[in-house]
Structures are given as structure tokens and as C-alpha cells.
Design a protein around this motif. Structure first.
Motif, PDB file in Angstrom:
ATOM      1  N   SER A 101      14.564  36.047  39.148  1.00 29.74           N
ATOM      2  CA  SER A 101      15.525  37.044  38.667  1.00 29.74           C
ATOM      3  C   SER A 101      15.307  38.502  39.444  1.00 29.74           C
ATOM      4  O   SER A 101      16.289  39.219  39.341  1.00 29.74           O
ATOM      5  CB  SER A 101      15.610  37.402  37.395  1.00 29.74           C
ATOM      6  N   ILE A 117      28.176  36.065  39.881  1.00 28.47           N
ATOM      7  CA  ILE A 117      27.293  34.946  39.990  1.00 28.47           C
ATOM      8  C   ILE A 117      27.730  33.648  40.178  1.00 28.47           C
ATOM      9  O   ILE A 117      28.332  33.147  39.423  1.00 28.47           O
ATOM     10  CB  ILE A 117      26.043  35.198  38.967  1.00 28.47           C
ATOM     11  N   HIS A 139      26.529  31.120  28.093  1.00 30.34           N
ATOM     12  CA  HIS A 139      25.551  30.052  28.518  1.00 30.34           C
ATOM     13  C   HIS A 139      24.705  29.666  27.312  1.00 30.34           C
ATOM     14  O   HIS A 139      24.379  30.186  26.310  1.00 30.34           O
ATOM     15  CB  HIS A 139      24.677  30.579  29.699  1.00 30.34           C
ATOM     16  N   ALA A 166      27.438  39.184  27.766  1.00 31.27           N
ATOM     17  CA  ALA A 166      26.981  39.371  28.890  1.00 31.27           C
ATOM     18  C   ALA A 166      27.844  38.844  30.123  1.00 31.27           C
ATOM     19  O   ALA A 166      27.813  39.524  31.285  1.00 31.27           O
ATOM     20  CB  ALA A 166      25.713  38.171  28.990  1.00 31.27           C
ATOM     21  N   TYR A 167      28.768  38.003  29.783  1.00 26.91           N
ATOM     22  CA  TYR A 167      29.895  37.558  30.610  1.00 26.91           C
ATOM     23  C   TYR A 167      30.975  38.493  30.134  1.00 26.91           C
ATOM     24  O   TYR A 167      31.903  38.000  29.370  1.00 26.91           O
ATOM     25  CB  TYR A 167      30.154  36.069  30.700  1.00 26.91           C
ATOM     26  N   THR A 220      20.987  30.668  37.592  1.00 27.76           N
ATOM     27  CA  THR A 220      22.252  31.766  37.079  1.00 27.76           C
ATOM     28  C   THR A 220      21.565  32.308  35.763  1.00 27.76           C
ATOM     29  O   THR A 220      21.979  33.420  35.599  1.00 27.76           O
ATOM     30  CB  THR A 220      23.610  30.834  36.680  1.00 27.76           C
ATOM     31  N   GLU A 223      19.257  35.301  35.841  1.00 30.30           N
ATOM     32  CA  GLU A 223      19.979  36.413  36.738  1.00 30.30           C
ATOM     33  C   GLU A 223      20.875  37.309  35.649  1.00 30.30           C
ATOM     34  O   GLU A 223      20.843  38.536  35.813  1.00 30.30           O
ATOM     35  CB  GLU A 223      20.577  36.100  37.985  1.00 30.30           C
ATOM     36  N   VAL A 224      21.589  36.273  34.958  1.00 28.07           N
ATOM     37  CA  VAL A 224      22.365  37.118  33.853  1.00 28.07           C
ATOM     38  C   VAL A 224      21.624  37.740  32.774  1.00 28.07           C
ATOM     39  O   VAL A 224      22.236  38.936  32.434  1.00 28.07           O
ATOM     40  CB  VAL A 224      23.284  35.805  33.329  1.00 28.07           C
ATOM     41  N   ARG A 233      27.298  44.416  34.310  1.00 27.83           N
ATOM     42  CA  ARG A 233      27.925  43.375  33.719  1.00 27.83           C
ATOM     43  C   ARG A 233      28.202  42.112  34.660  1.00 27.83           C
ATOM     44  O   ARG A 233      28.105  42.510  35.902  1.00 27.83           O
ATOM     45  CB  ARG A 233      29.667  44.047  33.629  1.00 27.83           C
ATOM     46  N   CYS A 234      28.396  41.104  33.970  1.00 33.18           N
ATOM     47  CA  CYS A 234      28.521  39.987  35.021  1.00 33.18           C
ATOM     48  C   CYS A 234      29.733  39.006  34.871  1.00 33.18           C
ATOM     49  O   CYS A 234      30.419  38.939  33.889  1.00 33.18           O
ATOM     50  CB  CYS A 234      27.340  38.998  34.755  1.00 33.18           C
ATOM     51  N   GLY A 236      30.626  35.092  35.862  1.00 33.32           N
ATOM     52  CA  GLY A 236      29.892  33.720  36.297  1.00 33.32           C
ATOM     53  C   GLY A 236      31.061  32.782  36.765  1.00 33.32           C
ATOM     54  O   GLY A 236      31.806  32.704  36.027  1.00 33.32           O
TER      55      GLY A 236
END
Ligand code: HPA
Length: 287
Positions: A101, A117, A139, A166-167, A220, A223-224, A233-234, A236
Motif C-alpha cells: 500500500s 482504484i 469491501h 471509504a468508497y 485493492t 490501498e483503500v 476518498r476512493c 473502486g
């Protein structure tokens, strides 16, 4: 190469970021992209690009998987300065989660407050044909190492980061709008990270379906997690390259994964183009 768990992570991140920044002539990336197996081609289309091999960046782990170039590309797209990773390293290559990461932390340290990502993944929903694109809603972490295990460096982020957003929901809305506008079919679901490098067994696939996952892959999540740690902010996006093990009864292969990713390349790259431009237009990244 493995990043120590005791200390020095902050220094390593910034040493790598300083090295990259020195090559950018004052440009600060607003969006970071991590491009998975067979999906790296998008970065070849960036304007005014600077390309840096991972091997030239101090402390950066190197990828050895076919289909991963192992290169950082900084350039422009849709009015944004982007920093894209063509290829990433995985836990199954022997790196620990901190090391895997570290590049994501470097993208954030360079200024990218939004990370896109991407990955190739096996579909857990039998009705999803290979080539389906899935926006990651959330996730499940089944990896056996965690990037924040060990002492926390408060300069990087808090000890107990929240993963609720997170997402980022508002960024998922952007991706859905872009997909709709461009006529790109987009599913949404939960990504589960498995250690690999074996593909799952059919019994594991049944377990993952029961725990509520929709796609399974080997990347993934580390990294998230570090993005959440650093307050970035992510978005995916999974390319479902195959039905997960046991669904069709056919054996799985890396060739099938890269072939499918290559087949949907046009659609995938169009989605990324649209998302990057929309992030700028909607003021989700600074202009
Ligand atoms: N399982 C895990 N990782 C993957 C798969 C899969 O079926 N396909 C592509 N990456």
C-alpha cells in the motif's frame, strides 16, 4: 523489499513523493489511479506525460506479474492532472501489506485527494458475464495482513480510521452518472480481497457468495485502507474478467483474466475518461 513495521514509513512515503515531484516541473496531481491487470493502457493516453519506472523511485516495490507494466505516469486528462500506476504489487508476491500500500500513500502525498482504484476480479454472481464492470460499494477484507498493523504514525492518519465512507457515496454517484451518460453498463457490489495466488476453490466461492460478496480479487483493499487512513476518498472499479471458480466448472487462468480485461478496454477507458472529467466539472477535485 519490505517496509519496516516500527517506524520510517512516513519518511519513506515522503522520500518517494519528493523524488517523483522533482520530475514534475511543479505540476501537482489531483487524481491518483491504480490500474489493475490488463487495465493499464488508460495511462498511455495521458497528455504531456512524464513516465517513471517503479525501479527508479526510492522505496517503491516492483511488480513482476505479466500484464503489469510497473510504471508511474503523470499527465493530463479531462482538465485534471493525474498520477497513474500501471500495475501494482500484491501480497502474494511476498510483500507485506504496508509495502503493497506504500505507492497509494505516495499518490496521496503528491496531492491526489481522490484515488480511482481498479482491478480484475472474479464474479460471484452467476448472472454476471465476463466483461461486466462493477463499481465497488464496500469491501470485505480476508487478507492475512493489514497495512495499519503495528504502531500508528499520527502524521499519516488516526489509529482507528472509519471505513463507513471509504468508497465515497458522492463519488459513486458521479461514476453511475457517467456510466449512464455514456451508455456503459455498470453493476455495483461488494469486493472481497483474498490472499491468492491460487484462485479460490469452489467451496470458498460458495462461502464468499454467502457472506455477501459480489466479486473476488487479490488486491485493492490495502490501498483503500491507507487512503481512508490518510483521509483521501476512493472510487473502486472491478472488471469482472471471469466467473469465479466452480460457477461454470471450467478451470480459471490468468490468460482469461487479461484477455477479458483487454476486450473491455475501450469501455473501461471511456468510463475512466468520463469520471476524471466529471470529478473536475463537479468540483470534487480542485481545479
Ligand atoms: N479470483 C481472484 N482474483 C481474480 C479472479 C478470481 O476469480 N479473477 C481475476 N482476479
Amino acid at each position: 523489499m519490505t517496509v519496516g513495521t516500527e517506524s520510517g514509513l512516513y519518511e519513506r512515503v515522503h522520500a518517494a513523493a519528493d523524488h517523483v515531484r522533482a520530475r514534475l516541473g511543479g505540476r501537482a496531481p489531483q487524481i491518483g489511479l491504480i490500474l489493475g491487470s490488463g487495465l493499464g493502457g488508460w495511462a498511455d493516453r495521458l497528455g504531456d506525460a512524464v513516465r517513471i519506472d517503479y525501479g527508479d523511485i526510492p522505496g517503491f516495490p516492483r511488480s513482476h506479474v505479466t500484464g503489469h507494466a510497473g510504471r508511474l505516469v503523470v499527465g493530463t486528462s479531462g482538465g485534471a492532472t493525474c498520477v497513474a500506476m500501471q500495475g501494482r504489487v500484491h501480497l502474494y508476491e511476498g510483500h507485506d501489506a504496508r509495502t503493497v500500500s506504500l505507492p497509494a500513500r505516495v499518490l496521496i502525498a503528491l496531492g491526489a485527494r481522490v484515488l480511482i482504484i481498479t482491478n480484475a476480479a472474479g464474479g460471484l454472481r452467476p448472472e454476471w458475464a465476463p466483461g461486466t464492470l462493477m463499481l465497488i460499494r464496500d469491501h470485505i477484507d480476508m487478507l492475512r495482513d493489514h497495512p495499519l498493523r503495528g504502531p500508528n504514525d499520527d502524521r499519516l492518519g488516526p489509529r482507528f480510521p472509519d471505513m463507513t465512507r471509504a468508497y465515497a457515496p458522492e463519488l459513486r454517484a458521479v461514476v453511475k452518472d457517467v456510466a449512464r451518460a455514456r451508455g456503459i453498463a455498470l453493476e455495483e457490489g461488494v469486493y472481497v480481497a483474498m490472499p491468492g495466488p491460487t484462485y479460490e476453490t469452489p467451496a470458498e466461492v460458495q462461502m464468499l457468495q454467502r457472506v455477501g460478496a459480489d466479486a473476488t480479487g487479490m488486491s485493492t483493499v490495502p490501498e483503500v485502507i491507507v487512503a481512508a487512513h490518510m483521509g483521501a476518498r476512493c472510487i473502486g472499479i472491478s472488471c469482472i474478467t471471469n466467473k469465479a471458480a466452480g460457477i461454470t466448472g471450467e478451470p480459471l487462468s490468468h490468460e482469461e483474466v487479461t484477455e477479458t480485461a483487454t476486450r473491455v478496454r475501450g469501455e473501461f477507458e471511456s468510463l475512466l475518461d468520463g469520471v476524471v472529467a466529471a470529478l473536475v466539472e463537479r468540483g470534487e477535485v480542485r481545479a
